[in-house]
Scaffold this active site. Sequence first.
Site, PDB file in Angstrom:
ATOM      1  N   THR A   1     -64.981  19.336  60.592  1.00 41.41           N
ATOM      2  CA  THR A   1     -65.549  18.590  61.436  1.00 41.41           C
ATOM      3  C   THR A   1     -66.845  18.142  61.660  1.00 41.41           C
ATOM      4  OG1 THR A   1     -65.274  18.508  63.752  1.00 41.41           O
ATOM      5  CG2 THR A   1     -65.370  20.534  62.978  1.00 41.41           C
TER       6      THR A   1
ATOM      7  N   HIS B   1     -58.571  34.963  59.384  1.00 38.46           N
ATOM      8  CA  HIS B   1     -58.176  36.274  59.162  1.00 38.46           C
ATOM      9  C   HIS B   1     -56.958  36.606  58.791  1.00 38.46           C
ATOM     10  CE1 HIS B   1     -62.479  37.876  58.865  1.00 38.46           C
ATOM     11  NE2 HIS B   1     -62.420  36.967  59.843  1.00 38.46           N
TER      12      HIS B   1
END
Length: 174
Positions: free
Chosen positions: A95, A147
Amino acid sequence: FCLLMYYLLIWAVSKALYKRPRMNATVDGKTHSRHGEVGVGAAVARPGGLMVPVLHHADELTLLEIAREARLLAGRARKGELTPDDMSGGTFTITNMAHSVVDFFTPILKPGETGILGVGRVVEKPVIREGAVVARFMMGLSLTFDHRVEDGAPAAAFLKTLVEYLAEPALLLF
């Protein structure tokens, strides 16, 4: 921030994902999957909201092919002509806020993907090279990653590889 730099960034990300395959993964619930295909999503802003078309097999494309495909997909996104296939199969998204006054930001992961790279503006800044202060163009990069799929070490290795490619684009040819 010129389009050529953006295409180079997509190319470098795809090569870094190929070299660091632990970041080329998706998560579906509790199932983590690593992928052989590198599918890089390139976010496109439009009045109706952000769309993320995917460049499939991006690691196998040349810089010219990436430029052609990214331009085609962005044009179709702005016209609202993307198909579901155009927006599926991504493992990682880029982005870009380089056109704004934003140096760094925290992009939000696209559900299922392991990582997203936020690209800030390119500005000329003083840096020290061989003991002298010189002007260099600098770009802020922000990496958000899941994560549940990977921890910081593989993410840092990916980002290090990406920075090396951007600092020395000739490395992308090998």
